[in-house]
Design an enzyme around this catalytic site. Structure first.
Site, PDB file in Angstrom:
ATOM      1  N   ASN A  42      -4.498  -0.436  -6.841  1.00  0.00           N
ATOM      2  CA  ASN A  42      -5.676  -0.923  -7.570  1.00  0.00           C
ATOM      3  C   ASN A  42      -5.349  -1.048  -9.068  1.00  0.00           C
ATOM      4  OD1 ASN A  42      -8.229  -1.790  -8.162  1.00  0.00           O
ATOM      5  ND2 ASN A  42      -9.250   0.162  -7.823  1.00  0.00           N
ATOM      6  N   ASN A  49      -7.452  -3.846   5.097  1.00  0.00           N
ATOM      7  CA  ASN A  49      -8.885  -4.020   4.846  1.00  0.00           C
ATOM      8  C   ASN A  49      -9.712  -4.106   6.127  1.00  0.00           C
ATOM      9  OD1 ASN A  49      -9.922  -3.890   2.122  1.00  0.00           O
ATOM     10  ND2 ASN A  49      -8.492  -5.538   1.627  1.00  0.00           N
ATOM     11  N   GLU A  65      -2.146  -4.726  -4.445  1.00  0.00           N
ATOM     12  CA  GLU A  65      -3.123  -4.909  -5.524  1.00  0.00           C
ATOM     13  C   GLU A  65      -2.544  -4.453  -6.870  1.00  0.00           C
ATOM     14  OE1 GLU A  65      -7.963  -4.745  -6.138  1.00  0.00           O
ATOM     15  OE2 GLU A  65      -7.089  -3.436  -4.634  1.00  0.00           O
ATOM     16  N   HIS A  73      -7.345   4.460  -3.277  1.00  0.00           N
ATOM     17  CA  HIS A  73      -6.629   4.644  -2.016  1.00  0.00           C
ATOM     18  C   HIS A  73      -5.686   5.842  -2.136  1.00  0.00           C
ATOM     19  CE1 HIS A  73      -7.391   0.511  -0.200  1.00  0.00           C
ATOM     20  NE2 HIS A  73      -7.787   0.342  -1.445  1.00  0.00           N
ATOM     21  N   ASP A  88      -2.508  -2.553   2.920  1.00  0.00           N
ATOM     22  CA  ASP A  88      -3.950  -2.487   3.001  1.00  0.00           C
ATOM     23  C   ASP A  88      -4.421  -3.667   3.844  1.00  0.00           C
ATOM     24  OD1 ASP A  88      -6.653  -2.518   2.645  1.00  0.00           O
ATOM     25  OD2 ASP A  88      -6.621  -2.566   0.454  1.00  0.00           O
TER      26      ASP A  88
END
Length: 257
Positions: A9, A150, A35, A246, A148
């Site tokens: 992130n 999602n 990300e 995360h 990830d």
């Protein structure tokens, strides 16, 4: 062989929280990040390639958005950037490193939570990526797809599953797609081969006290071909220190890279 995957992130944000000092102590062979939210020109030498690692990136064209990275102790024989869907390759969602007969992929599926237009992009990703997964599954190589995804696959994979059945990440069609990946194509959810317990999460909302109360989702995976999946030895979700919303997923394999 130790493989770590983490949605950071924002790689610069995670760096400020001690990610690279922590990584230096992990004895990892391959690290996959998602990300990263940066262009390579924005990064320090440590972020580009931590000491002892080779570093590779697939950054989004849009600044401060998405993007994946991969660090490896051994220099890969070959790199593959993107998987052929221009819409998603422009967002930097796929990076593959080949080591002998094994490939490790850093993968970041779109989140649909920002609105219907993003959910549609996620569905397009799933539609385009399924045949890719089929080809990879049968090309004779071993693969570990880290990242990830999602999507929380089953009710055990998120705390509040009943109230999330109409929300992105736990929609019936998303879950059915992941079931097809496992049951129809034969990919393996490596973490679940060792750990079938509830309350095993890798992401927590920043709202309320989700992390403190462990109200989370398991949406970060290492999904592998059966051969390498059989060599799994140990799994660990690292939660002592937080680098993003995360947690790092660490899996050890009885395999020499």
């Amino acid at each position: 062989m130790r493989v770590i995957t983490l949605n950071v992130n924002g790689i610069r944000s995670a760096a400020k929280k001690g990610l690279f000092e922590w990584l230096a102590r992990q004895s990892a062979d391959v690290v996959c990040l998602q990300e990263v939210k940066a262009q390579q020109a924005d990064l320090t030498d440590q972020m580009l390639a931590p000491k002892g690692f080779h570093g590779f990136f697939n950054c989004a064209e849009k600044k401060g958005y998405a993007g994946v990275a991969l660090y490896s102790r051994r220099e890969p024989d070959r790199l593959r950037v993107g998987f052929g869907s221009k819409e998603h390759d422009d967002e930097g969602r796929y990076l593959q490193a080949d080591f002998g007969k094994l490939s490790v992929i850093s993968l970041y599926l779109p989140s649909g939570s920002a609105g219907p237009h993003r959910q549609e992009s996620k569905f397009r990703f799933m539609e385009y990526f399924f045949p890719v997964l089929k080809i990879l599954r049968h090309d004779g190589r071993e693969y570990i797809l880290c990242g990830d995804w999602n999507i929380a696959h089953k009710e055990i994979d998120l705390k509040n599953w009943k109230s999330n059945q109409k929300n992105s990440g736990f929609l019936p069609e998303e879950r059915a797609w992941l079931t097809q990946v496992f049951d129809e194509l034969g990919w393996v959810d490596v973490f679940r081969t060792l750990n079938d317990k509830p309350d095993q999460y890798t992401w927590w909302s920043n709202r309320g006290q989700a992390y403190a109360k462990n109200v989370g989702w398991r949406i970060d995976y290492q999904i592998a071909t059966p051969g390498i999946a059989k060599k799994v030895e140990k799994e660990h979700i690292y939660k002592i220190k937080r680098f993003s919303d995360h947690a790092p997923l660490i899996i050890d394999y009885d395999y020499k890279l």
